[in-house]
Write a protein that holds these residues in place. Structure first.
Motif, PDB file in Angstrom:
ATOM      1  N   MET A   1       0.841  -1.182   0.000  1.00  0.00           N
ATOM      2  CA  MET A   1       0.000   0.000   0.000  1.00  0.00           C
ATOM      3  C   MET A   1       0.884   1.242   0.000  1.00  0.00           C
ATOM      4  N   GLU A   2       0.646   2.127  -0.941  1.00  0.00           N
ATOM      5  CA  GLU A   2       1.361   3.397  -0.998  1.00  0.00           C
ATOM      6  C   GLU A   2       0.691   4.394  -0.048  1.00  0.00           C
ATOM      7  N   VAL A   3       1.497   5.025   0.754  1.00  0.00           N
ATOM      8  CA  VAL A   3       0.980   5.971   1.746  1.00  0.00           C
ATOM      9  C   VAL A   3       1.471   7.370   1.392  1.00  0.00           C
ATOM     10  N   PRO A   4       0.560   8.358   1.309  1.00  0.00           N
ATOM     11  CA  PRO A   4       0.982   9.732   1.022  1.00  0.00           C
ATOM     12  C   PRO A   4       1.738  10.317   2.216  1.00  0.00           C
ATOM     13  N   LEU A   5       2.998  10.648   2.022  1.00  0.00           N
ATOM     14  CA  LEU A   5       3.819  11.176   3.112  1.00  0.00           C
ATOM     15  C   LEU A   5       3.561  12.657   3.367  1.00  0.00           C
ATOM     16  N   LYS A   6       3.089  13.355   2.353  1.00  0.00           N
ATOM     17  CA  LYS A   6       2.688  14.765   2.467  1.00  0.00           C
ATOM     18  C   LYS A   6       1.259  14.844   1.954  1.00  0.00           C
ATOM     19  N   PRO A   7       0.292  14.553   2.839  1.00  0.00           N
ATOM     20  CA  PRO A   7      -1.105  14.455   2.410  1.00  0.00           C
ATOM     21  C   PRO A   7      -1.658  15.735   1.794  1.00  0.00           C
ATOM     22  N   LEU A   8      -2.464  15.532   0.761  1.00  0.00           N
ATOM     23  CA  LEU A   8      -3.185  16.636   0.130  1.00  0.00           C
ATOM     24  C   LEU A   8      -4.674  16.315   0.235  1.00  0.00           C
ATOM     25  N   GLY A   9      -5.311  16.883   1.213  1.00  0.00           N
ATOM     26  CA  GLY A   9      -6.735  16.644   1.390  1.00  0.00           C
ATOM     27  C   GLY A   9      -7.030  15.626   2.478  1.00  0.00           C
ATOM     28  N   LYS A  10      -8.317  15.522   2.792  1.00  0.00           N
ATOM     29  CA  LYS A  10      -8.754  14.662   3.901  1.00  0.00           C
ATOM     30  C   LYS A  10      -8.494  13.182   3.650  1.00  0.00           C
ATOM     31  N   ASP A  12      -6.147  11.680   1.802  1.00  0.00           N
ATOM     32  CA  ASP A  12      -4.721  11.392   1.973  1.00  0.00           C
ATOM     33  C   ASP A  12      -4.323  11.445   3.445  1.00  0.00           C
ATOM     34  N   THR A  13      -4.865  12.429   4.160  1.00  0.00           N
ATOM     35  CA  THR A  13      -4.562  12.568   5.590  1.00  0.00           C
ATOM     36  C   THR A  13      -5.029  11.330   6.343  1.00  0.00           C
ATOM     37  N   ARG A  14      -6.216  10.859   6.010  1.00  0.00           N
ATOM     38  CA  ARG A  14      -6.760   9.665   6.671  1.00  0.00           C
ATOM     39  C   ARG A  14      -5.912   8.436   6.353  1.00  0.00           C
ATOM     40  N   LYS A  15      -5.444   8.328   5.108  1.00  0.00           N
ATOM     41  CA  LYS A  15      -4.579   7.203   4.723  1.00  0.00           C
ATOM     42  C   LYS A  15      -3.285   7.215   5.537  1.00  0.00           C
ATOM     43  N   LEU A  16      -2.675   8.400   5.659  1.00  0.00           N
ATOM     44  CA  LEU A  16      -1.441   8.506   6.443  1.00  0.00           C
ATOM     45  C   LEU A  16      -1.718   8.194   7.909  1.00  0.00           C
ATOM     46  N   GLU A  17      -2.802   8.717   8.438  1.00  0.00           N
ATOM     47  CA  GLU A  17      -3.159   8.460   9.839  1.00  0.00           C
ATOM     48  C   GLU A  17      -3.312   6.960  10.094  1.00  0.00           C
ATOM     49  N   LEU A  18      -4.048   6.279   9.235  1.00  0.00           N
ATOM     50  CA  LEU A  18      -4.248   4.835   9.396  1.00  0.00           C
ATOM     51  C   LEU A  18      -2.943   4.062   9.237  1.00  0.00           C
ATOM     52  N   ALA A  19      -2.101   4.488   8.311  1.00  0.00           N
ATOM     53  CA  ALA A  19      -0.801   3.830   8.124  1.00  0.00           C
ATOM     54  C   ALA A  19       0.066   4.006   9.370  1.00  0.00           C
ATOM     55  N   LEU A  20       0.016   5.187   9.972  1.00  0.00           N
ATOM     56  CA  LEU A  20       0.791   5.425  11.191  1.00  0.00           C
ATOM     57  C   LEU A  20       0.258   4.582  12.348  1.00  0.00           C
ATOM     58  N   ILE A  21      -1.053   4.497  12.459  1.00  0.00           N
ATOM     59  CA  ILE A  21      -1.640   3.673  13.527  1.00  0.00           C
ATOM     60  C   ILE A  21      -1.252   2.215  13.319  1.00  0.00           C
ATOM     61  N   PHE A  22      -1.531   1.707  12.131  1.00  0.00           N
ATOM     62  CA  PHE A  22      -1.256   0.301  11.835  1.00  0.00           C
ATOM     63  C   PHE A  22       0.244   0.004  11.935  1.00  0.00           C
TER      64      PHE A  22
END
Length: 143
Positions: A1-10, A12-22
């Motif tokens: 899974m590719e995770v946006p390291l510099k999120p653009l929008g909600k 992408d932010t949610r994807k990064l947040e979930l990746a950090l949690i997981f």
């Protein structure tokens, strides 16, 4: 899974947040800390809040807005983001691992390389067993 390291929008932010949690929860050192924590719920909550704060910060959201969205004080959010809390430090380490891996989450799973090695060995053993079966069948048919 590719995770946006510099999120653009909600999203992408949610994807990064979930990746950090997981990614954080799958780390062996974190699992051990959770096992040994007296108040596991509070510890998990801190990790989740720190993950949400870091993801939103990377998206360029101000601390006041992060605190409002996550339902925590600005001081708590700042402490997580500056690494003054253990949860904040750990989540930052997870983010740095994501950065090193180019935003690929699958490499954060502990034992991933070992699992792949075992998978290859398993396939080799299956082939060897099949060869032995064939040799035995051939031997039995000649008897």
């Amino acid at each position: 899974m590719e995770v946006p390291l510099k999120p653009l929008g909600k999203e992408d932010t949610r994807k990064l947040e979930l990746a950090l949690i997981f990614g954080t929860l799958m780390r062996q050192d974190v699992l051990e800390k959770i096992r040994n924590a007296e108040d596991k719920i509070t510890w998990l909550d801190s990790l989740i809040i720190a993950s949400g704060a870091l993801a939103r910060e990377r998206a360029g959201m101000p601390v006041t807005k992060i605190a409002e969205e996550l339902g925590r004080t600005e001081a708590t959010i700042r402490n997580h983001l500056t690494g003054k809390t253990e949860a904040g430090k750990i989540v930052k380490e997870t983010y740095e691992l994501l950065v090193k891996k180019g935003g690929k989450l699958e490499f954060l799973i502990p034992g991933g390389e070992e699992i792949e090695k075992l998978r290859r060995e398993n396939e080799e053993l299956k082939k060897k067993i099949e060869n032995v079966k064939q040799a035995l069948q051939s031997l039995l048919s000649t008897l």
